[in-house]
Design an enzyme around this catalytic site. Structure first.
Site, short mmCIF file in Angstrom:
data_model
loop_
_atom_site.label_atom_id
_atom_site.label_comp_id
_atom_site.label_asym_id
_atom_site.label_seq_id
_atom_site.Cartn_x
_atom_site.Cartn_y
_atom_site.Cartn_z
N ASN A 87 51.88 50.65 45.93
CA ASN A 87 51.09 50.99 46.59
C ASN A 87 50.91 50.86 48.14
O ASN A 87 50.60 51.88 49.05
CB ASN A 87 49.65 52.46 45.79
N LYS A 137 49.16 43.34 34.11
CA LYS A 137 49.29 44.42 35.11
C LYS A 137 50.04 45.39 34.33
O LYS A 137 51.38 45.58 34.49
CB LYS A 137 49.19 44.97 36.82
N GLY A 150 46.86 50.10 34.68
CA GLY A 150 47.67 49.93 36.35
C GLY A 150 47.37 51.32 36.64
O GLY A 150 48.21 51.61 37.72
#
Lengths: 296, 296, 296, 296
Positions: free
Chosen positions: A46, A164, A189
């Site tokens: 992100n 993750k 995640g």
């Protein structure tokens, strides 16, 4: 300093006119500092890591460390297919303040990226880097998936401390937890796996949603730890449409627009990503309203 | 100097003990220089580009230019998801001697990598780089596929001059040819598409197989141009098992082992890839023998 | 009677109010009889075979045989995962007039549907049925793909006489041709592969497009056989947008609407498929106009 | 009679020399009758339904009903792409004793099998059949996936009472639960989702593993209902290697071999499936030993 657990946002990278906007980063971190988020992930999916230059990445780590409260963990996404580049970027990130490295599974030669290659890759990296390694498994972006037996073997390495896991596969997440050593941190995640993860032994989450709803994400964790399972599930269910909107449905552009609506700086994603269309913005606003996160 | 056409190998990158072995590169290029190969692709998929550092990449371009006969084209694989990094690496490669850049479709945010994003990405890159751009479409590694209408639109850009299409889809390849401007070079990306491509308007090929069988690849092209279709197809059919072995089946490690058998320097792939097992080596040897390329 | 070669439409199944409309079938076949189509495929993918009952299937075979000119081949799609059902339906179809059976690769247990299972399945079926077997490979519907070595082995069976290959992979199609026995018929399964197929040794095609453009499909074949490759390719390129529209883009509903526009009976697909929207109909009309097949 | 909840095996279909062996079916059901399994699923994926003839299917329903204790539910897998055939088989199964129908999502025309088609299909079927409908979502076999909003809409139909969800996606399972009407039964489709499902609102499971470990599966459910989450998770984790072995790893052949080892009749799968190799049998035995289910 926090332990590797709890809720951490993979923070978005603020751009103004396509360039890093460090003041906007500070604005966001100031807000997040007031919450019980345990840390910040820089250069995650992100964070549009793949669109950043080497220098921009190091600047981001340095500035995030500078703005973050002293008790927050700094996790830097430093992995690429190249072992050399990964080691180099990880160590430079460590010098700028990163406490952990989040290292993507190599993925270019998809058919070869199986047990043996993952063992070689992560062992070579973890042997050399100065900060602990968190494996990053995100099949929807990499097209490869790491198996439980591989993670179990890697968890024996003293410098590999967690994973993750961005898949939504509950069986896989349970296998990661049950087959790795006791203090290995399995982090979910995505916010849609918070309930399933925390009720099965995950100790934390790195969640796009935590950029815009840190309090709600933390509350889900707290409710589960207190045994209020039904309440936790209800809260998560309320968040799922938002989570879908800021991930699968509208991606980083959606997440950034939601940030703009909710008092953070979101701004535009970097090219070649595009901002939401007018219609998509209306739909996003509706979804946020329904969830209770946004009121006009 | 050659035009952008004909047979070009995506040259392997020689390593000794995991480090660039420039003398071995020279050995290989000396051999290839004696053929009618029209150029060399540095830092393609078979060049293990993703495992190389920035500096290693530039060294490779420079040395390839240095060793190549003056009439050979130098094409440098310089694309990554980051527009900034792609422009920078392309221009530095141009300074070291690259005549063309081969630029991978961006692919990390797979669901967004469609028409609009590709137009933005390739336009931004082609507007700025100093050498012409060849689009590189390789779905098996990137997980994304570029559509004919997108390529048609991009072919209007004065600095976008061709595409390397590594899919085996004949319909798609025909669409690339029939919908782009007349002088746009559609290059097939695997030897199994030589016959289909050249008999439909492709003007060249960038082929793993050309590393070890340049003469045969060139012969297929020549036969088709002379109208000897049956002979061309027969030769290609004889090469298909080898082509499969050095691509889908055994990958770069297989290609490098075949090079070792055939008088080139192959050597080991870089970690985390592995050399072939003893058994795989035997099978590879058999396949090469059957094809007539190798005799003990 | 024709040999197993040339152009054959997988004929659509006409429904009125959701029920078989045999008079409409006759209307279509009367038109096709006037062309040089070599045969008709009943109960193919475009025949909505999966929506038909056992009795409806047999009626369709019988009526198609009745309406077809005596020199046309009747090929019946009779395959399912069940060997018993496949044999039974094939033999009943033979009794109603089918000359060949087109038998889908079994596909339910995808991970097991590999070489050994395909050998067992097709051998068991071909050993027992009264008419010759054509293998039907259509990965986009079945999710499985049959490999060349499997087809090569099956081509040795005296009652397995060909394959309809609906993939667009030119390498695979070439392998089917070059590794099977000489008189084994490799039929392309989509009009976009006519040029590539016929110029590489395919002897026929079973093509959705042949429902609406039989003359053009036959002409492509004729041009290639006369050595007019460029003209053949031009004609195919003109047909590709139509072919996409009646297959990948709008499916059976699109094909049926195009039939309605072009003087055949198309009508509605069976539920749960839906007719095209008003907008899709306009787009389809445009595509047909541009191709020259339709003039208002 | 039981409610639609609890643990139900999708029972394997016993064959001797490739033909139905009803006495072996009785042997198995007699054993299962002694447990608290709430019902039996006939003609599920593990029942090799796709290999059975129409008549064999009806015989299986009838005989299962006959051998089952009177309080056990009989669920018949009766779905196919054809609405007509599905209705017919469902109603005949009802006449032979089926209490519920388990109806696979239609899947042949994959790209069209989305919201609208699913609504049309399941509504048409549920409107007409005499017994309640359970939707069956199993992407790994069908290649299609049904979305939560579709299931939510279908849950409003009075004759659609539940879904068997064979994916391992915890988010999706939670959405099915939270967006459907209160008494809609969300059943997990694999033992690896028992913990995640039951702790999130699933009321039952249709599980391959329940063929060989009914007591353990029921115990996981009971432990969760009593709030012993840790114990439940431990037991499930112990079962996961077995569950993988009898599903993804070795499929129906593996499940049947495990049944043979554990006192049930397993026998051979029907062609074209194959029995396990000698080596696979050894590995299966090891897995069963490690789990504690098998002792020599």
């Amino acid at each position: 300093m926090q332990k590797l657990q709890g809720i951490m946002p993979p923070i978005t990278t603020p751009f103004v006119n396509g360039e890093l906007a460090i003041d906007k980063l500070q604005l966001n971190i100031d807000k997040w500092n007031k919450t019980e988020l345990t840390g910040y992930v820089v250069m995650g999916s992100n964070g549009e890591s793949v669109f950043l230059t080497h220098e921009e990445k190091l600047t981001l780590v340095e500035m995030t460390k500078k703005f973050a409260s002293s008790n927050k963990l700094i996790i830097a996404g430093t992995g690429s297919d190249s072992i050399k580049e990964t080691i180099s970027l990880t160590n430079k990130s460590a010098e700028r303040g990163a406490n952990f490295s989040l290292i993507l599974t190599p993925s270019f030669y998809k058919s070869e990226m199986k047990h043996e290659a993952f063992i070689k890759y992560f062992t070579a990296v973890a042997d050399t880097v100065k900060i602990p390694v968190i494996i990053y498994n995100v099949p929807k972006f990499t097209g490869v998936d790491i198996e439980a037996e591989t993670v179990a073997a890697l968890s024996e390495h003293p410098n590999i401390v967690g994973i993750k896991n961005s898949s939504e596969n509950a069986r896989q997440n349970n296998e990661f937890i049950s087959t790795t050593r006791k203090d290995f941190a399995v982090l979910v995640g995505t916010a849609s796996m918070l309930y399933s993860g925390f009720s099965s032994g995950s100790v934390g989450g790195i969640l796009a949603l935590a950029n815009i709803a840190p309090v709600e994400c933390i509350q889900i964790q707290n409710l589960i730890e207190k045994g209020n399972l039904t309440e936790a599930l209800d809260l998560q269910n309320r968040m799922i449409p938002v989570n879908k909107a800021v991930t699968a449905k509208y991606g980083v552009a959606g997440l950034k627009y939601a940030m703009d609506l909710l008092g953070y700086f979101g701004g535009e994603p970097r090219s070649p990503l595009s901002v939401l269309s007018v219609n998509e913005k209306l739909l996003m606003k509706e979804i946020l309203k329904k969830s209770g996160l946004f009121t006009e």
